[in-house]
Scaffold this motif. Structure first.
Motif, PDB file in Angstrom:
ATOM      1  N   PHE A  85     -35.903 -21.934-116.991  1.00 41.59           N
ATOM      2  CA  PHE A  85     -37.276 -22.430-116.873  1.00 41.59           C
ATOM      3  C   PHE A  85     -38.006 -21.763-115.715  1.00 41.59           C
ATOM      4  CE2 PHE A  85     -40.330 -25.477-115.116  1.00 41.59           C
ATOM      5  CZ  PHE A  85     -41.142 -25.671-116.225  1.00 41.59           C
ATOM      6  N   ILE A  86     -37.323 -21.616-114.579  1.00 43.60           N
ATOM      7  CA  ILE A  86     -37.939 -20.955-113.434  1.00 43.60           C
ATOM      8  C   ILE A  86     -38.230 -19.492-113.753  1.00 43.60           C
ATOM      9  CG2 ILE A  86     -37.578 -20.263-111.030  1.00 43.60           C
ATOM     10  CD1 ILE A  86     -35.900 -22.819-110.692  1.00 43.60           C
ATOM     11  N   VAL A 116     -42.147 -15.039-115.388  1.00 43.68           N
ATOM     12  CA  VAL A 116     -42.541 -14.079-116.420  1.00 43.68           C
ATOM     13  C   VAL A 116     -43.975 -14.339-116.870  1.00 43.68           C
ATOM     14  CG1 VAL A 116     -42.103 -13.347-118.798  1.00 43.68           C
ATOM     15  CG2 VAL A 116     -40.194 -13.612-117.205  1.00 43.68           C
ATOM     16  N   ILE A 117     -44.321 -15.614-117.062  1.00 45.08           N
ATOM     17  CA  ILE A 117     -45.691 -15.956-117.466  1.00 45.08           C
ATOM     18  C   ILE A 117     -46.688 -15.551-116.391  1.00 45.08           C
ATOM     19  CG2 ILE A 117     -47.241 -17.878-117.960  1.00 45.08           C
ATOM     20  CD1 ILE A 117     -44.915 -19.292-119.313  1.00 45.08           C
ATOM     21  N   ILE A 155     -47.123 -11.709-116.549  1.00 44.57           N
ATOM     22  CA  ILE A 155     -47.856 -11.288-117.749  1.00 44.57           C
ATOM     23  C   ILE A 155     -49.340 -11.611-117.627  1.00 44.57           C
ATOM     24  CG2 ILE A 155     -48.149 -11.750-120.214  1.00 44.57           C
ATOM     25  CD1 ILE A 155     -45.119 -12.056-120.412  1.00 44.57           C
ATOM     26  N   ARG A 156     -49.666 -12.798-117.122  1.00 45.30           N
ATOM     27  CA  ARG A 156     -51.080 -13.176-117.000  1.00 45.30           C
ATOM     28  C   ARG A 156     -51.794 -12.293-115.982  1.00 45.30           C
ATOM     29  NH1 ARG A 156     -52.363 -16.956-112.799  1.00 45.30           N
ATOM     30  NH2 ARG A 156     -53.933 -17.965-114.092  1.00 45.30           N
ATOM     31  N   LEU A 157     -51.095 -11.865-114.939  1.00 51.19           N
ATOM     32  CA  LEU A 157     -51.710 -10.973-113.958  1.00 51.19           C
ATOM     33  C   LEU A 157     -51.968  -9.588-114.564  1.00 51.19           C
ATOM     34  CD1 LEU A 157     -52.652 -10.403-111.081  1.00 51.19           C
ATOM     35  CD2 LEU A 157     -50.288  -9.858-110.483  1.00 51.19           C
TER      36      LEU A 157
END
Length: 273
Positions: free
Chosen positions: A165-166, A171-172, A175-177
């Motif tokens: 989960f961490i 990773v999210i 990716i958003r950056l």
């Protein structure tokens, strides 16, 4: 203090427990009394708490119907030293956010506009329960090699799930950056995926909405416009004020007229001197 509090009737103790609990809604602040941190509150906050519906639902406590009843009941609590009237001073440290200095006032009386420091901790069962739970967890960790195989396997699966989960969270975030940088170049001003991911909201709200355009905030412009309006109002007020003064005293605002009548001066003859 403890001796005086032990002499209080059972119904008065229940009132003190209610005021010290979170359901009372009293805004407790942290102050420094004789170098020790103490919780304190303002009197009117306690009055509102006794007039609230939460207190009316309590059983085995004195009835409070008016503000005068609440003040009278709070005076009784003050007499049994559940809290003491104090005077609030300046910050105890160099920072303005440091706890305020508190000084005990010899003349004890309850007034809604005064400050009062708590000398009653309330019910301690949550503290005791937390301490027992901490000891149990420590013993369980020490005795981990003696656990059955299925329990150790379950702990291993839980640890792997937590690490996964961490890792997914990081990773999210990456990716958003990357997506934001690409959209800033391609479609300015850019798009954020999960714009509330790092906001102070709940877990579900962190992923709502899915994306959002990164429009610049207009707070600065609004503040400038408000300042401009304030300045214009002040100028109008000053202009109207000076106009009234000019109208009220026309004689003093006009320059004095010169005397236009001719004046003849006598000049002595040279023979006389």
């Amino acid at each position: 203090m403890a001796e005086q509090q032990s002499k209080a009737p059972a119904e008065i103790k229940k009132v003190a427990q209610f005021l010290r609990s979170g359901s009372a809604g009293i805004k407790n602040r942290v102050g420094a009394l004789n170098g020790k941190r103490m919780d304190y509150f303002k009197g009117k906050s306690a009055v509102k708490s006794l007039l609230s519906p939460a207190y009316q639902k309590k059983k085995g406590v004195p009835k409070v119907e008016t503000e005068a009843d609440a003040i009278q009941l709070l005076r009784i609590l003050n007499a049994f030293a559940f809290y003491i009237r104090v005077q609030r001073g300046g910050p105890s440290g160099s920072s303005s956010s440091s706890p305020k200095v508190l000084q005990v006032i010899q003349e004890q009386a309850f007034m809604p506009e005064e400050f009062y420091a708590w000398f009653y901790e309330g019910s301690q069962w949550t503290t005791y329960a937390g301490g027992v739970l901490m000891v149990v967890l420590m013993l369980a960790g020490v005795l981990f090699p003696l656990w059955p195989d299925f329990m150790r396997l379950g702990v291993w699966y839980l640890s792997i799930a937590a690490l996964g989960f961490i890792g997914l969270f990081f990773v999210i975030a990456i990716i958003r950056l990357i997506f934001y940088i690409i959209t800033v170049v391609v479609a300015s001003p850019g798009i954020w995926i999960f714009p509330k991911l790092f906001a102070d909201v709940g877990f579900v709200e962190s992923f709502i909405p899915l994306y959002e355009w990164d429009f610049p905030k207009k707070k600065g412009k609004k503040k400038r416009a408000e300042k401009g309006e304030r300045k214009s109002k002040r100028k109008d007020a000053n202009g109207s004020g000076t106009g009234d003064v000019a109208d009220s005293s026309p004689a003093t605002s006009r320059p004095e007229s010169r005397n236009t009548n001719p004046r003849i001066e006598e000049v002595p003859d040279e023979g006389d001197t």
